[in-house]
Design a protein around this motif. Sequence first.
Motif, PDB file in Angstrom:
ATOM      1  N   PHE A   9       1.365  -4.977   1.270  1.00  0.00           N
ATOM      2  CA  PHE A   9       0.243  -5.929   1.509  1.00  0.00           C
ATOM      3  C   PHE A   9      -0.155  -6.592   0.577  1.00  0.00           C
ATOM      4  O   PHE A   9       0.222  -7.223  -1.156  1.00  0.00           O
ATOM      5  N   TYR A  14      -5.815  -7.052  -0.661  1.00  0.00           N
ATOM      6  CA  TYR A  14      -5.890  -5.624  -0.091  1.00  0.00           C
ATOM      7  C   TYR A  14      -5.480  -5.043  -1.037  1.00  0.00           C
ATOM      8  O   TYR A  14      -5.875  -3.341  -1.661  1.00  0.00           O
ATOM      9  N   ALA A 106     -10.059   3.073   5.764  1.00  0.00           N
ATOM     10  CA  ALA A 106     -10.704   1.661   5.402  1.00  0.00           C
ATOM     11  C   ALA A 106     -10.688   1.093   7.302  1.00  0.00           C
ATOM     12  O   ALA A 106     -11.510   0.131   7.389  1.00  0.00           O
ATOM     13  N   ARG A 111     -12.404  -1.977   8.355  1.00  0.00           N
ATOM     14  CA  ARG A 111     -11.230  -3.410   8.146  1.00  0.00           C
ATOM     15  C   ARG A 111      -9.476  -2.577   8.950  1.00  0.00           C
ATOM     16  O   ARG A 111      -9.923  -1.490   9.772  1.00  0.00           O
ATOM     17  N   SER A 113      -7.052  -1.558   9.841  1.00  0.00           N
ATOM     18  CA  SER A 113      -5.597  -0.613   9.126  1.00  0.00           C
ATOM     19  C   SER A 113      -4.354  -0.634  10.466  1.00  0.00           C
ATOM     20  O   SER A 113      -4.996  -0.289  11.617  1.00  0.00           O
TER      21      SER A 113
END
Length: 218
Positions: A9, A14, A106, A111, A113
């Motif tokens: 990441f 992140y 996440a 978020r 993922s």
Amino acid sequence: MLSFLLKRFSGRHYKKFLEKCRPIVARVNELETSYQSLTDEQLRAKTDEFRARLKNGETLDQILPEAFATVKNAARRLCGRQIVVCEHELTWDMIHFDVQLIGGMAIHEGRISEMATGEGKTLVSTLPLYLNSLNGRNTQLVTVNDYLARRDSEWMGHLYSFLGVTVGCIQQQMSPDLRRDMYGRDITYGTASEFGFDYLRDNGMATRKEDQVQRDYW
């Protein structure tokens, strides 16, 4: 494992998220180890306990480590069992890895993922789906076609059922009464088109509340 992820990441954003996840993952695994001494009935009782605690003012974030640990422990207990998915007999052989716990966090936080084929997206989804279903609202998973919706709802349904959580699946050509039943369950699998058209019908064509099939509109 986490150091490997940090390399994959890019960007401070992140890295900050992954660092935040580290102690939560450790807590989930600590709790899951302690849950191994519980009976099946005691583990299932966690679902009602979580629901009661949410009604009494706790938040989903507060119970996340315990809820994730409960799902992971249920997956452990299913290992070696024969299950039927789309008329095929399979052996359950999945337990959540740390990276999958992070993926679940996440998704819960809204978020994105990204996971490659074979890295366990189907299993990852059980964590935020179980957690968010505990507040009594219909929790939905959107997939790309009817077959995957049916397969995954049946496959992961064994895990949800073990924990006393109901699961449904929306398919094309389903009658309104059956759709209403599927949406009435704790977790519902389906495609974007089916969810979307049901929403449009409910809010554009249905003239009475009893004609709507979905629930929990804000």
